[in-house]
Scaffold this active site. Structure first.
Site, PDB file in Angstrom:
ATOM      1  N   GLU A 208       0.754  -0.960   0.491  1.00 46.51           N
ATOM      2  CA  GLU A 208       0.376   0.213  -0.562  1.00 46.51           C
ATOM      3  C   GLU A 208       1.151   1.272  -0.162  1.00 46.51           C
ATOM      4  O   GLU A 208       2.470   1.026   0.432  1.00 46.51           O
ATOM      5  CB  GLU A 208      -0.828   0.239   1.532  1.00 46.51           C
ATOM      6  CG  GLU A 208      -1.645   1.307   2.005  1.00 46.51           C
ATOM      7  CD  GLU A 208      -1.924   0.535   3.508  1.00 46.51           C
ATOM      8  OE1 GLU A 208      -1.798   0.449   3.853  1.00 46.51           O
ATOM      9  OE2 GLU A 208      -3.603   1.877   3.124  1.00 46.51           O
TER      10      GLU A 208
ATOM     11  N   ASN B 201      -7.058   6.418  -1.771  1.00 52.03           N
ATOM     12  CA  ASN B 201      -5.791   5.061  -1.379  1.00 52.03           C
ATOM     13  C   ASN B 201      -6.018   4.317  -2.147  1.00 52.03           C
ATOM     14  O   ASN B 201      -6.803   3.923  -2.496  1.00 52.03           O
ATOM     15  CB  ASN B 201      -5.531   5.713   0.072  1.00 52.03           C
ATOM     16  CG  ASN B 201      -4.577   3.917   1.059  1.00 52.03           C
ATOM     17  OD1 ASN B 201      -4.537   3.078  -0.160  1.00 52.03           O
ATOM     18  ND2 ASN B 201      -4.382   3.802   1.725  1.00 52.03           N
TER      19      ASN B 201
ATOM     20  N   LYS C  26      -9.584   1.796  -1.336  1.00 55.98           N
ATOM     21  CA  LYS C  26      -9.572   2.328  -0.480  1.00 55.98           C
ATOM     22  C   LYS C  26     -10.860   2.278   0.293  1.00 55.98           C
ATOM     23  O   LYS C  26     -11.672   3.368  -0.191  1.00 55.98           O
ATOM     24  CB  LYS C  26      -8.556   2.113   0.830  1.00 55.98           C
ATOM     25  CG  LYS C  26      -9.009   1.411   2.134  1.00 55.98           C
ATOM     26  CD  LYS C  26      -7.103   1.988   2.764  1.00 55.98           C
ATOM     27  CE  LYS C  26      -6.828   1.195   4.002  1.00 55.98           C
ATOM     28  NZ  LYS C  26      -5.600   1.766   4.773  1.00 55.98           N
TER      29      LYS C  26
ATOM     30  N   GLU D 210      -5.828   8.244   8.127  1.00 53.43           N
ATOM     31  CA  GLU D 210      -6.462   8.164   6.255  1.00 53.43           C
ATOM     32  C   GLU D 210      -7.588   9.030   6.157  1.00 53.43           C
ATOM     33  O   GLU D 210      -8.132   9.145   5.396  1.00 53.43           O
ATOM     34  CB  GLU D 210      -6.497   6.537   6.646  1.00 53.43           C
ATOM     35  CG  GLU D 210      -4.989   5.765   6.483  1.00 53.43           C
ATOM     36  CD  GLU D 210      -5.225   5.077   6.083  1.00 53.43           C
ATOM     37  OE1 GLU D 210      -5.796   4.354   5.387  1.00 53.43           O
ATOM     38  OE2 GLU D 210      -4.615   4.639   6.865  1.00 53.43           O
TER      39      GLU D 210
ATOM     40  N   CYS E  84      -5.217  -2.513   2.649  1.00 52.96           N
ATOM     41  CA  CYS E  84      -4.380  -3.187   3.901  1.00 52.96           C
ATOM     42  C   CYS E  84      -5.393  -2.819   5.030  1.00 52.96           C
ATOM     43  O   CYS E  84      -6.141  -4.082   5.448  1.00 52.96           O
ATOM     44  CB  CYS E  84      -3.746  -1.297   4.595  1.00 52.96           C
ATOM     45  SG  CYS E  84      -2.923  -0.962   6.080  1.00 52.96           S
TER      46      CYS E  84
ATOM     47  N   ASN F  24       0.599  -1.010   5.160  1.00 48.76           N
ATOM     48  CA  ASN F  24       1.064  -0.367   6.178  1.00 48.76           C
ATOM     49  C   ASN F  24       0.915  -0.848   7.588  1.00 48.76           C
ATOM     50  O   ASN F  24       0.102   0.340   7.947  1.00 48.76           O
ATOM     51  CB  ASN F  24       1.394   0.951   6.206  1.00 48.76           C
ATOM     52  CG  ASN F  24       2.299   1.770   4.749  1.00 48.76           C
ATOM     53  OD1 ASN F  24       3.691   1.538   4.613  1.00 48.76           O
ATOM     54  ND2 ASN F  24       1.274   1.331   3.622  1.00 48.76           N
TER      55      ASN F  24
END
Ligand code: CDT
Length: 313
Positions: free
Chosen positions: A47, A110, A127, A146, A172, A197
């Site tokens: 990611e 993302n 994401k 995020e 993730c 991550n």
């Protein structure tokens, strides 16, 4: 005919703030060559693989934030990776921060892409399950912003016919949510690839590293078995400017077993020769969805997000 796909989880060691895209892309290309030399046809990178894990930093200047994003893919920095892939005839999954514009409005996601052996982008995923927070938390070693820097993905969980099978992607935190994999399994996904991550520490709760690693594996192993699919997870690992990210990149068989895993927290290529039909017996018997799923009892899953306990008696 057996359908075999040799795949690589190309774990990345740390990327420090000062490191530029060109240096990172060189590392990705080196791992692409290593995977190709061992016969892999698909390489899974992490990611946000082109920069440090920037959501750990509180930033207010839009220009500073946008410097971590890609406005085009490929772009001059990543074109050498696409060229190398096309030369070798090897595909890849790549996670990156995507900045796009719709009707004059900037949109930040993302994102991950799936690139085929000709160097063409065949799939994009944004994401869905964004972890963390949008506000600044005081007195912690790092943030997890995020929810500040990205919008929730708007592409759902599509799958693609590629690499001889049906492929899906997620990113993730998505791996912790069973819905992620089930939605792709219902479209026939035979392999789901993902990058991550994950900080070595939990800023909200004192949680030992071994437990964090256990949860990482637990989610992917359960998802693989419950959906009769391969799951390939690739970490960005090690200490980025002092901030730890755990490794644990691995390849999980449809039986739920980890068949290959990383031994380091640096750049490392983990490979396995996957039989894409291995999950068939699981999907024909215990997880025969058509025969056994009871959707008339699953309504709450899409009607409600939070928990609504019964009233007190
Ligand atoms: N990148 C990412 O999604 N990391 C999350 C950390 C969760 S803790 C806020 C993960 O699920 O691994």
């Amino acid at each position: 005919m057996t359908r075999i796909l040799k795949v690589a989880a190309a774990q990345l060691g740390p990327i420090h703030l000062a490191e530029g895209r060109a240096q990172v892309v060189e590392r990705l290309i080196a791992m692409l060559h290593q995977a190709d030399a061992s016969g892999c046809r698909l390489v899974v990178f992490p990611e946000l693989a082109l920069t440090t894990f920037f959501p750990r930093y509180w930033m207010e200047d839009p220009a500073e934030i946008d410097a971590f994003f890609e406005t085009a893919m490929p772009n001059p920095a990543t074109q050498p990776l696409f060229d190398a892939a096309a030369r070798l005839g090897i595909g890849f999954y790549l996670g990156y921060a995507e900045l796009t514009e719709e009707n004059g409005t900037p949109r930040h996601f993302n994102t991950s892409i799936l690139v085929d052996g000709a160097g063409a982008i065949i799939g994009k995923y944004r994401k869905v399950h964004l972890p963390g927070h949008a506000h600044r938390i005081p007195d912690v070693a790092f943030q997890h912003l995020e929810k500040r820097y990205f919008e929730v993905g708007d592409l759902g969980f599509p799958v693609w016919r590629a690499f001889g099978g049906v492929m899906g992607m997620c990113i993730c935190n998505d791996r912790r949510w069973p819905e992620t994999f089930r939605v792709m399994a219902l479209q026939g996904a035979e392999m789901v690839v993902l990058g991550y991550n994950t900080p070595t520490t939990n800023i909200h709760h004192d949680e030992p590293l071994h437990l964090r690693m256990f949860h990482h594996r637990l989610c992917m192993q359960a998802a693989a078995y419950q959906n009769g699919m391969w799951v390939v997870g690739s970490a960005k690992a090690g200490k980025e400017d002092g901030h730890g990210l755990y490794g644990g990149s691995c390849i999980v068989a449809p039986t739920g077993e980890i068949v290959a895993q990383a031994m380091t927290e640096g750049d490392e290529v983990v490979t396995y020769t996957c039989d894409l039909d291995l999950g068939n017996y699981i999907k024909e018997v215990i997880f025969n969805f058509a025969a056994h799923r009871r959707i008339e009892h699953y309504g709450l899953i899409t009607e409600q997000t939070g928990v609504v306990p019964p009233e007190d008696a």
